[in-house]
Design a protein around this motif. Structure first.
Motif, PDB file in Angstrom:
ATOM      1  N   ILE A 211     -17.926  70.632   5.353  1.00  0.00           N
ATOM      2  CA  ILE A 211     -17.972  69.354   4.636  1.00  0.00           C
ATOM      3  C   ILE A 211     -19.424  68.879   4.541  1.00  0.00           C
ATOM      4  O   ILE A 211     -19.880  68.419   3.501  1.00  0.00           O
ATOM      5  N   ALA A 212     -20.180  69.059   5.640  1.00  0.00           N
ATOM      6  CA  ALA A 212     -21.570  68.633   5.675  1.00  0.00           C
ATOM      7  C   ALA A 212     -22.400  69.387   4.653  1.00  0.00           C
ATOM      8  O   ALA A 212     -23.325  68.845   4.067  1.00  0.00           O
ATOM      9  N   LYS A 213     -22.048  70.636   4.418  1.00  0.00           N
ATOM     10  CA  LYS A 213     -22.780  71.418   3.421  1.00  0.00           C
ATOM     11  C   LYS A 213     -22.545  70.895   2.019  1.00  0.00           C
ATOM     12  O   LYS A 213     -23.167  71.339   1.067  1.00  0.00           O
ATOM     13  N   GLY A 214     -21.578  69.988   1.894  1.00  0.00           N
ATOM     14  CA  GLY A 214     -21.308  69.401   0.596  1.00  0.00           C
ATOM     15  C   GLY A 214     -20.449  70.276  -0.301  1.00  0.00           C
ATOM     16  O   GLY A 214     -20.489  70.146  -1.513  1.00  0.00           O
ATOM     17  N   LEU A 215     -19.669  71.153   0.314  1.00  0.00           N
ATOM     18  CA  LEU A 215     -18.780  71.984  -0.483  1.00  0.00           C
ATOM     19  C   LEU A 215     -17.689  71.115  -1.104  1.00  0.00           C
ATOM     20  O   LEU A 215     -17.287  70.114  -0.504  1.00  0.00           O
ATOM     21  N   PRO A 216     -17.222  71.498  -2.298  1.00  0.00           N
ATOM     22  CA  PRO A 216     -16.128  70.711  -2.881  1.00  0.00           C
ATOM     23  C   PRO A 216     -14.877  70.794  -2.005  1.00  0.00           C
ATOM     24  O   PRO A 216     -14.661  71.796  -1.314  1.00  0.00           O
ATOM     25  N   GLN A 217     -14.059  69.753  -2.083  1.00  0.00           N
ATOM     26  CA  GLN A 217     -12.919  69.678  -1.162  1.00  0.00           C
ATOM     27  C   GLN A 217     -11.965  70.852  -1.320  1.00  0.00           C
ATOM     28  O   GLN A 217     -11.406  71.350  -0.358  1.00  0.00           O
ATOM     29  N   ARG A 218     -11.795  71.300  -2.560  1.00  0.00           N
ATOM     30  CA  ARG A 218     -10.859  72.412  -2.778  1.00  0.00           C
ATOM     31  C   ARG A 218     -11.308  73.656  -2.027  1.00  0.00           C
ATOM     32  O   ARG A 218     -10.512  74.355  -1.413  1.00  0.00           O
ATOM     33  N   VAL A 220     -13.247  73.754   0.567  1.00  0.00           N
ATOM     34  CA  VAL A 220     -13.116  73.521   2.004  1.00  0.00           C
ATOM     35  C   VAL A 220     -11.685  73.818   2.460  1.00  0.00           C
ATOM     36  O   VAL A 220     -11.455  74.536   3.427  1.00  0.00           O
ATOM     37  N   ILE A 221     -10.751  73.284   1.705  1.00  0.00           N
ATOM     38  CA  ILE A 221      -9.351  73.427   2.144  1.00  0.00           C
ATOM     39  C   ILE A 221      -8.870  74.864   2.012  1.00  0.00           C
ATOM     40  O   ILE A 221      -8.298  75.428   2.946  1.00  0.00           O
ATOM     41  N   THR A 222      -9.102  75.479   0.862  1.00  0.00           N
ATOM     42  CA  THR A 222      -8.537  76.824   0.670  1.00  0.00           C
ATOM     43  C   THR A 222      -9.312  77.874   1.461  1.00  0.00           C
ATOM     44  O   THR A 222      -8.738  78.667   2.194  1.00  0.00           O
ATOM     45  N   ARG A 223     -10.652  77.873   1.332  1.00  0.00           N
ATOM     46  CA  ARG A 223     -11.433  78.950   1.915  1.00  0.00           C
ATOM     47  C   ARG A 223     -11.558  78.814   3.432  1.00  0.00           C
ATOM     48  O   ARG A 223     -11.597  79.799   4.153  1.00  0.00           O
ATOM     49  N   HIS A 224     -11.664  77.606   3.917  1.00  0.00           N
ATOM     50  CA  HIS A 224     -11.948  77.422   5.333  1.00  0.00           C
ATOM     51  C   HIS A 224     -10.714  77.002   6.126  1.00  0.00           C
ATOM     52  O   HIS A 224     -10.328  77.656   7.084  1.00  0.00           O
ATOM     53  N   LEU A 297      -3.453  91.855   8.214  1.00  0.00           N
ATOM     54  CA  LEU A 297      -3.788  90.619   7.503  1.00  0.00           C
ATOM     55  C   LEU A 297      -4.672  89.704   8.356  1.00  0.00           C
ATOM     56  O   LEU A 297      -5.487  88.962   7.820  1.00  0.00           O
ATOM     57  N   TYR A 298      -4.498  89.748   9.685  1.00  0.00           N
ATOM     58  CA  TYR A 298      -5.366  88.945  10.560  1.00  0.00           C
ATOM     59  C   TYR A 298      -6.821  89.197  10.223  1.00  0.00           C
ATOM     60  O   TYR A 298      -7.624  88.286  10.105  1.00  0.00           O
ATOM     61  N   ALA A 299      -7.137  90.480  10.093  1.00  0.00           N
ATOM     62  CA  ALA A 299      -8.539  90.853   9.845  1.00  0.00           C
ATOM     63  C   ALA A 299      -9.011  90.295   8.509  1.00  0.00           C
ATOM     64  O   ALA A 299     -10.160  89.884   8.381  1.00  0.00           O
ATOM     65  N   VAL A 300      -8.129  90.275   7.543  1.00  0.00           N
ATOM     66  CA  VAL A 300      -8.515  89.747   6.241  1.00  0.00           C
ATOM     67  C   VAL A 300      -8.727  88.237   6.330  1.00  0.00           C
ATOM     68  O   VAL A 300      -9.683  87.689   5.797  1.00  0.00           O
ATOM     69  N   LEU A 301      -7.791  87.570   7.040  1.00  0.00           N
ATOM     70  CA  LEU A 301      -7.849  86.110   7.115  1.00  0.00           C
ATOM     71  C   LEU A 301      -9.005  85.622   7.980  1.00  0.00           C
ATOM     72  O   LEU A 301      -9.679  84.658   7.640  1.00  0.00           O
ATOM     73  N   ASP A 302      -9.218  86.285   9.093  1.00  0.00           N
ATOM     74  CA  ASP A 302     -10.212  85.791  10.040  1.00  0.00           C
ATOM     75  C   ASP A 302     -11.249  86.876  10.294  1.00  0.00           C
ATOM     76  O   ASP A 302     -10.968  87.852  10.989  1.00  0.00           O
ATOM     77  N   PRO A 303     -12.444  86.690   9.741  1.00  0.00           N
ATOM     78  CA  PRO A 303     -13.472  87.735   9.874  1.00  0.00           C
ATOM     79  C   PRO A 303     -13.842  88.016  11.335  1.00  0.00           C
ATOM     80  O   PRO A 303     -14.390  89.072  11.631  1.00  0.00           O
TER      81      PRO A 303
END
Lengths: 308, 539
Positions: A211-218, A220-224, A297-303
């Motif tokens: 959020i601090a990086k100023g990423l758009p909310q979408r 933030v929610i989907t990617r992070h 899928l764990y590996a894909v979801l969580d680097p």
């Protein structure tokens, strides 16, 4: 990664052998003589029963029966049921039906359950959150057959939108109602799991950073947020897929769907070893593959998770 | 799923009344025009065996096979009387040798003629132990059966010596013993003829049968439906008034009933227990409630020392008098049964109501008789039944009656499923005192109910009952010159049961069913099947 997958696949072999042996022994120890039961309330003719027992290899000791069964299985022969049909063709009829039903249910869980949980988790304490919590609690509290009968009565008998039972199991639109009923319980779990997981991760450090990086909310929610929160949900969905494939006996019965649940029920009540072992073997493989896919899928979801 | 109250085994041919323009005894409302080419759907399930006549011993396969095939005779659904079909006449002078004359003009669905050889080859094949037909012992009356069906080892012969083909329309059947009512047995579906093509590939035939009945096979979509259509060249007296029957597979009666109410199913087998109270309201004039040739009894383990005493028949009579059949059939069983007063079911030839004098409720007399007989062993009675067949409610009700009216400590003893229960009954183990029993007619004649269950050493004699007097009377009835004499003979034998009480008659089954608004002229016979060929689909 490749060696990890190979190792997992190799691990399936002992599990497979163990599972078939266990199921075989369980069916064998069921009480009653399946051949005599073919005669119903009438007396069975002992000479004919002996012939039939010989035909189905039931006059051999259990270890011989098991070896006989396994040697056939390795040649791709699942044996024959008492109806004279091969177990392969029985499963060929039942599995496609169940797969379709399970997929309908599975998509319901993903595309209704996860968004509900996400909204609930993002707006904690709101009216919407309370509503989701109450609804899911109600669904979890009601047995599936009650839900199924209520749905059947409302949508078929009263409103006439659908037929009370599935007339043609190849028609996916007819499977929507039973699919939703079948999904309902897991859907409630998925929604609650997602909600909790989102709630925990919302306050995580990486979220603040994003959020601090100023990423758009979408983003933030989907990617992070979602990506990290979905790990427990994916675990649940993976095991649930196996359960949907093997355990829809009640729903299948109420909506008259001739799937795996029905086949397995019939086979157990007739003590048809080859059919029971065949179906369960396939289900065991489904479970094993599903859990492998989940782990990958764990590996894909969580680097952070990587398989050495 | 154990949704149905029970599995009906042992079927025979159900067919329709000859086409009489006026005498349709349908319970349907106003009749409208009908479409003779339209098919109707019926509630069924996946057959347990391939569709071969001598392999059809359970309802799902049986009802299909009996529509695809016609034997020498069948039973008129209107009155249960024997009716000639392929046979022109069946003559006997000594009740042991039967001369069969066939009508000409009958063909199989593939166009080949039905001849004497079609019957004889079929019976020889079905009786042969090698061919694993569930109903092979139906041929055991015929001379030479033991040659093709030995107790152990391989058959010595390929044919039974008792069957001789004279020409295309004549053959003789010689029996090992006299059976005066043998022609009644010939209506059973196992005695159907088979076309020559059958013997090349019996297994393949079982998936795509070719018969000579009113309906011919169209397709079998496993676990979903079996489609049949009316056979244009059918030569029987019961020509179909509809275009065919579609047997739809249902796993539960509840699902079938829901479909019936919404017109997605036309005729059903038996409404689910949950709908017994409401189905007459739901369906109005489309509800069916008609008698069935089947009886439920409580049988005793007479082979056990403490039940084989000479005076214990009084105890059994007393127990029978303690049961309030009227109330149980009305309340617990919701009118789906009718109180029994004999060991044969209502409506079969030779049925005589009131043979069982101890079948009336009489509490005072019940106590007296039990005391006179020396009391129930250990003053406790266990009634064993299978938990998967909907028997718990009535067993508990009967036990309550016995406990309250006689002070005998009666309890139900459930076995988990039908297989286990039958295993216990036939192996004479794990039973103590009494067990659920019953009989569904194979053919509507009293001999069927009595000979099979109560003769010494009979195949379905599960009680171990053995009475020289009963055997003697049954033997005389078997050797009687006519079927009518055999009926009276067996009625006398039934009188012996009233004294010995090897089992307690409880009630007769009924068909509780119904049909959709799309069909009319639906009635049921005593086998619990609709009169298939009479059903009309509204045009």
């Amino acid at each position: 990664m490749g060696t990890y997958v190979l190792r997992r696949i190799l691990q399936m072999i002992p599990v497979f052998i163990g599972a078939t042996l266990l199921i075989f022994l369980m069916v064998y120890t069921l009480p009653g003589d399946p051949i005599a039961a073919l005669y119903g309330d009438k007396a069975a003719d002992p000479a004919q029963v002996a012939q039939l027992r010989h035909l189905y290899y039931l006059d051999q000791p259990i270890w011989k029966q098991y070896l006989h069964y396994m040697s056939n299985l390795l040649q791709g022969n699942f044996g024959t049921s008492f109806t004279g049909r091969s177990v392969t063709s029985l499963m060929g009829d039942a599995f496609p039906v169940t797969i379709r039903l399970a997929l309908v249910a599975f998509f319901c869980e993903i595309f209704i359950g996860i968004p509900l949980g996400l909204l609930s988790g993002l707006y904690r304490g709101s009216m919407l959150d309370s509503l989701v919590l109450i609804l899911t609690l109600v669904v979890i509290g009601i047995p599936v057959f009650v839900l199924a009968y209520i749905a059947q009565t409302i949508f078929a008998t009263n409103l006439g939108w659908v037929t009370p039972t599935v007339q043609d199991s190849t028609d996916i639109t007819q499977l929507i109602l039973p699919g939703v009923v079948l999904a309902s319980l897991s859907l409630a779990f998925v929604a609650r799991l997602t909600r909790t997981s989102i709630g925990e991760n919302r306050r995580a450090d990486y979220m603040r950073t994003a959020i601090a990086k100023g990423l758009p909310q979408r983003t933030v929610i989907t990617r992070h947020l979602l990506r990290n929160s979905l790990i427990p949900v994916v675990t649940f969905l993976g095991t649930d897929l196996g359960a949907l494939m093997g355990g829809a006996i009640v729903t299948e019965g109420i909506f008259n769907i001739k799937g795996v649940g029905n086949l397995l029920y019939q086979a157990i009540s007739h003590k048809e070893g080859p059919t029971v072992v065949g179906v369960v073997t396939v289900l065991v493989i489904v479970y094993l593959v599903a859990s492998l896919v989940v782990d990958l899928l764990y590996a894909v979801l969580d680097p952070r998770i990587r398989y050495a | 799923m154990p949704g149905a109250t029970r599995v009906r085994w042992a079927l025979a041919c159900a067919t329709a009344v000859a086409l009489v323009a006026t005498g349709c005894s349908s319970s349907g409302g106003g009749s409208s025009s009908s479409n003779a080419n339209a098919t109707f759907t019926y509630q069924s399930g996946e057959p347990q065996n391939p569709l071969q006549p001598a392999n059809a011993n359970e309802t799902n396969g049986g009802r299909v096979v009996q529509n695809l095939f016609r034997g020498l005779v069948d039973y008129d659904p209107a009155n249960g009387q024997l009716r000639m079909q392929v046979a022109d006449k069946i003559d006997t002078s000594d009740s042991q040798t039967f001369n069969v004359t066939l009508k000409s003009g009958w063909t199989f669905h593939d166009g080949t003629p039905v001849t004497a050889k079609s019957f004889v080859d079929s019976w020889n094949w079905s009786a042969n132990i090698k061919n694993n037909q569930i109903n092979s012992d139906w041929f055991s009356d015929i001379q030479g059966y033991t040659d093709v069906h030995p107790k152990a080892g391989n058959p010595a012969q390929g044919q039974m010596s008792g069957l001789t083909v004279t020409d295309d329309t004549h053959f003789t059947i010689k029996l090992a013993n006299k059976v005066s009512y043998f022609e009644y047995k010939l209506g059973y579906v196992a005695f159907s003829p088979l076309p020559a093509g059958f013997f090349n590939d019996p297994t393949g035939f079982g998936q795509k049968p070719i018969g000579n009945g009113p309906y011919q096979f169209v397709s079998w979509d496993h676990n979903s439906q079996i489609v049949t259509k009316a056979f244009a060249n059918y030569a029987g007296v019961d020509k179909p008034k509809n275009g065919g029957v579609v047997f739809k597979a249902y796993s539960t009666a509840e699902a079938a009933y829901a479909d019936l109410q919404s017109n997605n199913l036309d005729v059903m087998d038996q409404v689910p227990p949950s709908a017994l109270a409401t189905y007459k309201n739901d369906l109005g004039s489309r509800a069916i409630d008609s008698p069935q040739g089947a009886i439920q009894t409580i049988a005793f383990t007479l082979y056990q020392p403490d039940w084989s005493g000479a005076n214990l028949n009084k105890v059994r009579q007393g127990l029978s008098m303690a049961i309030d059949r009227d109330t149980i059939t009305k309340t617990v069983l919701q009118g789906s049964r009718a109180p029994a007063s004999a060991w044969t079911a209502q409506g079969v030839a030779g049925y005589k109501a009131g043979t069982c004098t101890a079948c009336k409720l009489d509490v005072a007399q019940a106590k007296t008789l039990i005391q006179e007989g020396g009391g129930v062993p250990g003053n406790s009675l266990k009634i064993t039944y299978n938990a998967d067949g909907g028997h718990k409610e009535w067993v508990d009700a009967v036990c309550n009656n016995i406990r309250q009216n006689t002070g005998v400590n009666c309890t139900g003893d459930p076995k988990p499923d039908f297989k286990t229960f039958r295993g216990a009954v036939t192996s004479h183990s794990q039973l103590d005192g009494a067990f659920r029993s019953g009989w569904v007619q194979d053919y509507p004649l009293n001999a069927n109910f009595l000979a099979q269950q109560y003769r010494t050493g009979a195949s379905s004699n599960d009680t171990g009952y053995s009475s020289a007097q009963f055997d003697q009377l049954a033997k005389q009835a078997d050797e009687a010159p006519t079927v009518q004499d055999s009926e009276t003979g067996y009625q006398q034998a039934e009188g012996v049961l009233a004294v010995d009480m090897p089992s307690i008659p409880l009630w007769y089954y009924r068909t509780n069913s119904g049909y959709s608004t799309k069909v009319q002229n639906v009635s049921f016979d005593t086998f619990g099947n609709p009169v298939w060929t009479q059903v009309q689909v509204k045009g």
